[in-house]
Design an enzyme around this catalytic site. Structure first.
Site, PDB file in Angstrom:
ATOM      1  N   ASP A 151       0.832  -1.194   0.000  1.00 23.06           N
ATOM      2  CA  ASP A 151       0.000   0.000   0.000  1.00 23.06           C
ATOM      3  C   ASP A 151       0.870   1.249   0.000  1.00 23.06           C
ATOM      4  O   ASP A 151       1.995   1.240   0.521  1.00 23.06           O
ATOM      5  CB  ASP A 151      -0.887   0.032   1.248  1.00 23.06           C
ATOM      6  N   ARG A 152       0.339   2.322  -0.538  1.00 25.49           N
ATOM      7  CA  ARG A 152       1.078   3.582  -0.592  1.00 25.49           C
ATOM      8  C   ARG A 152       1.660   3.971   0.764  1.00 25.49           C
ATOM      9  O   ARG A 152       2.817   4.389   0.874  1.00 25.49           O
ATOM     10  CB  ARG A 152       0.154   4.705  -1.076  1.00 25.49           C
TER      11      ARG A 152
END
Length: 218
Positions: free
Chosen positions: A63-64
Site C-alpha cells: 500500500d502507498r
C-alpha cells in the site's frame, strides 16, 4: 497522512539486495508501488526503480502508506518464479505495526473473508458470502503507556488492505490509518505499518533468502 494530496517523499532508493535476478528495496511510506491514474500519481516505486534498473519487473505491491521490504524481478523467468511463490503462499511475510488500544490476548489469528467495498473503494470490508479468504496471525510485542499496542503481524494470505481491515475488525485499528482509523487513532504522522521481513526462494538457485528492513517508527 490523508488522501487529499499525493506528496511522495523525495528520498533516494534504499537497496537491500541486488543480484542478476532479484532486487530488494526498502520502500518508503507515502510512495505508490505502481502509478495511479493521472499525471499527478505517476511518481511511484517501480518508476524510480526502473530509473536505475530498467529491466526491473513488478512481483507484488505494498500500500502507498506502508513502508518496508519489496522484491522486484530482473528477468522474466525470475518474475514468473517469484509470482508463483506469492500465489502459492510460499513466501513468509512479517510486518510491524502499532495499534490503537490494548490488544489481548498475546497472540491469535483473524480469519475473515474480504472484498472491495465498491461504493467506498479503495476500502475493503468483510463479506462472509462473497469475500475471498483472508487470514492474519498476530503476536503482541508490548503495550505502551499511551494505551497503544506494538505487534508483529503475519499475513497468511495477501488480500488488499488485509492487515488494516483485520486489525480494525478487532477494534484495534493501525495508528495513522487514513482509511480505517478514526478520531485520535488516525491522528498520527503516518500509517504505522511496516513490512519488516520477507522470505522467498531465489528464483535461480532455489535457496531460501530472508531480507529485512529496520522499522522506521517507535
Amino acid at each position: 497522512m490523508t488522501d487529499d494530496a499525493y506528496a511522495p517523499p523525495d528520498t533516494p532508493l534504499t537497496v537491500i539486495h541486488a543480484d542478476h535476478a532479484v532486487l530488494v528495496i526498502d520502500k518508503p511510506a507515502g510512495l505508490l508501488s505502481v502509478p495511479g491514474k493521472g499525471e499527478d500519481l505517476a511518481d511511484c516505486l517501480i518508476a524510480r526503480v526502473q530509473g536505475l534498473y530498467p529491466e526491473a519487473l513488478l512481483v507484488h505491491r505494498l500500500d502507498r502508506d506502508t513502508s518496508g521490504v519489496m522484491v522486484f524481478a530482473l528477468t522474466r523467468h525470475a518474475q514468473r518464479e517469484l509470482s508463483a511463490q506469492f500465489e502459492a503462499r510460499k513466501t513468509k511475510k512479517a510486518y510491524r505495526a502499532r495499534l490503537w488500544g490494548h490488544l489481548e490476548p498475546k497472540e491469535g489469528t483473524v480469519d475473515l473473508p474480504l472484498i472491495v467495498d465498491w461504493p467506498n473503494r479503495p476500502r475493503q470490508h468483510v463479506d462472509h458470502v462473497n469475500g475471498k479468504p483472508a487470514e492474519t496471525s498476530w503476536k503482541v510485542l508490548g503495550h505502551d503507556e499511551d494505551g497503544t499496542t506494538r505487534v508483529r503481524l503475519f499475513p497468511l494470505t495477501g488480500r488488499s488492505h488485509q492487515l488494516r481491515v483485520h486489525m480494525m475488525e478487532l477494534s484495534h485499528p493501525i495508528l495513522g490509518d487514513p482509511l480505517y482509523a478514526e478520531g485520535p487513532a488516525r491522528d498520527f504522522p503516518r500509517l504505522m505499518l511496516h513490512a519488516e521481513s520477507l522470505r522467498f526462494n531465489h528464483p535461480e538457485t532455489g535457496k531460501g533468502m530472508t531480507f529485512t528492513a529496520p522499522v522506521p517508527f517507535r
